[in-house]
Motif scaffolding. Sequence first.
Motif, PDB file in Angstrom:
ATOM      1  N   LEU A  67       0.627  -0.961  -0.616  1.00 52.03           N
ATOM      2  CA  LEU A  67       0.283  -0.158  -0.139  1.00 52.03           C
ATOM      3  C   LEU A  67       0.753   1.163   0.502  1.00 52.03           C
ATOM      4  O   LEU A  67      -0.033   2.378  -0.547  1.00 52.03           O
ATOM      5  N   ALA A  68       1.764   1.073   0.834  1.00 57.78           N
ATOM      6  CA  ALA A  68       2.416   2.280   0.755  1.00 57.78           C
ATOM      7  C   ALA A  68       4.268   2.350   1.282  1.00 57.78           C
ATOM      8  O   ALA A  68       4.388   0.547   1.991  1.00 57.78           O
ATOM      9  N   ARG A  69       5.418   2.843   1.084  1.00 58.80           N
ATOM     10  CA  ARG A  69       7.048   2.338   0.908  1.00 58.80           C
ATOM     11  C   ARG A  69       7.117   4.002   1.145  1.00 58.80           C
ATOM     12  O   ARG A  69       7.267   5.202   1.549  1.00 58.80           O
ATOM     13  N   GLY A  70       7.700   3.701   3.096  1.00 61.31           N
ATOM     14  CA  GLY A  70       8.845   4.927   3.464  1.00 61.31           C
ATOM     15  C   GLY A  70      10.357   4.349   3.546  1.00 61.31           C
ATOM     16  O   GLY A  70      11.302   3.097   4.080  1.00 61.31           O
ATOM     17  N   PRO A  71      11.129   5.071   2.495  1.00 65.14           N
ATOM     18  CA  PRO A  71      12.378   4.246   1.739  1.00 65.14           C
ATOM     19  C   PRO A  71      13.093   4.594   2.908  1.00 65.14           C
ATOM     20  O   PRO A  71      12.896   6.455   3.329  1.00 65.14           O
ATOM     21  N   ALA A  72      14.179   4.028   3.219  1.00 69.63           N
ATOM     22  CA  ALA A  72      15.556   4.598   4.039  1.00 69.63           C
ATOM     23  C   ALA A  72      16.331   5.590   2.975  1.00 69.63           C
ATOM     24  O   ALA A  72      16.133   5.594   1.359  1.00 69.63           O
ATOM     25  N   VAL A  73      16.546   6.253   3.711  1.00 72.18           N
ATOM     26  CA  VAL A  73      17.930   7.519   2.386  1.00 72.18           C
ATOM     27  C   VAL A  73      19.127   6.772   1.680  1.00 72.18           C
ATOM     28  O   VAL A  73      19.325   6.993   0.844  1.00 72.18           O
ATOM     29  N   ALA A  74      19.424   5.810   2.923  1.00 69.40           N
ATOM     30  CA  ALA A  74      20.687   5.532   2.353  1.00 69.40           C
ATOM     31  C   ALA A  74      21.090   4.430   3.240  1.00 69.40           C
ATOM     32  O   ALA A  74      20.992   3.941   4.276  1.00 69.40           O
ATOM     33  N   GLN A  81      21.138   6.571  15.193  1.00 72.54           N
ATOM     34  CA  GLN A  81      20.689   8.395  15.136  1.00 72.54           C
ATOM     35  C   GLN A  81      19.030   7.803  15.109  1.00 72.54           C
ATOM     36  O   GLN A  81      18.548   7.108  14.042  1.00 72.54           O
ATOM     37  N   TRP A  82      18.066   8.538  14.968  1.00 76.37           N
ATOM     38  CA  TRP A  82      16.593   8.535  15.104  1.00 76.37           C
ATOM     39  C   TRP A  82      16.912   9.128  13.738  1.00 76.37           C
ATOM     40  O   TRP A  82      16.558  10.338  13.864  1.00 76.37           O
ATOM     41  N   ILE A  83      16.091   8.931  12.942  1.00 83.14           N
ATOM     42  CA  ILE A  83      15.466   8.649  11.487  1.00 83.14           C
ATOM     43  C   ILE A  83      14.075   8.726  11.032  1.00 83.14           C
ATOM     44  O   ILE A  83      13.327   7.133  10.655  1.00 83.14           O
ATOM     45  N   PRO A  84      13.159   9.754  10.224  1.00 76.73           N
ATOM     46  CA  PRO A  84      11.661   8.738  10.434  1.00 76.73           C
ATOM     47  C   PRO A  84      11.591   8.439   9.034  1.00 76.73           C
ATOM     48  O   PRO A  84      12.671   8.808   8.215  1.00 76.73           O
ATOM     49  N   ARG A  85      10.702   7.636   8.764  1.00 78.17           N
ATOM     50  CA  ARG A  85      10.278   6.923   7.639  1.00 78.17           C
ATOM     51  C   ARG A  85       8.956   7.497   7.740  1.00 78.17           C
ATOM     52  O   ARG A  85       8.388   6.879   8.162  1.00 78.17           O
ATOM     53  N   VAL A  86       8.640   8.105   6.187  1.00 81.23           N
ATOM     54  CA  VAL A  86       7.141   8.293   5.943  1.00 81.23           C
ATOM     55  C   VAL A  86       7.258   7.381   4.817  1.00 81.23           C
ATOM     56  O   VAL A  86       7.764   7.568   3.860  1.00 81.23           O
ATOM     57  N   LEU A  87       5.048   7.621   5.286  1.00 80.23           N
ATOM     58  CA  LEU A  87       4.842   6.604   3.897  1.00 80.23           C
ATOM     59  C   LEU A  87       4.479   7.807   2.486  1.00 80.23           C
ATOM     60  O   LEU A  87       4.384   8.378   2.719  1.00 80.23           O
ATOM     61  N   SER A  88       4.959   7.094   1.702  1.00 76.13           N
ATOM     62  CA  SER A  88       4.430   7.231   0.453  1.00 76.13           C
ATOM     63  C   SER A  88       3.421   6.121  -0.420  1.00 76.13           C
ATOM     64  O   SER A  88       3.779   5.541  -0.247  1.00 76.13           O
ATOM     65  N   ARG A  89       2.876   6.734  -0.882  1.00 72.94           N
ATOM     66  CA  ARG A  89       1.332   5.558  -1.037  1.00 72.94           C
ATOM     67  C   ARG A  89       2.356   5.366  -2.755  1.00 72.94           C
ATOM     68  O   ARG A  89       2.745   5.554  -3.346  1.00 72.94           O
TER      69      ARG A  89
END
Length: 146
Positions: A67-74, A81-89
């Motif tokens: 349904l959605a994915r929140g990819p890691a930056v690299a 560190q605390w890093i957010p993953r934000v869902l993209s449809r």
Amino acid sequence: MPLSSWFHLAVRRLGWAGEFLEIVTMPMPAQPFPWEPEVDGMVEFFTTANVRIDLECRLGAVSGPLLARGPAVAITAFQNQWIPRVLSRAAEETISVPTSSSTIVPANTAVNIFLIARKIETTAQTRLETRKERAYLRVRPIPVPV
């Protein structure tokens, strides 16, 4: 049209060696119409290894339609560190008849929505944590015309 409540989640796994980790399962009640889940969410991850971990939202099972994915930056960035993953449809059906790989939920059918952390291209052992005050999942049933 019902709108699900916000879920606050917290996970702490040391030495996580699997491919995925279930963060939360959200039960969605049956609707009197066919519908497609519209999801929004965010989870902050803390990891100590050089491992890419994505956030995924899936329909019906941890291996169900995406349904959605929140990819890691690299893979090499932001350890310890605390890093957010934000869902993209990631889904929008163009058919009106649900199939087993469809993101359309038939009328009068209850379903579970799964939010998971998934390792990408590795099963290396790592530490993974989330904070409940910095995580949410919202699911809105969008009617599908038939």
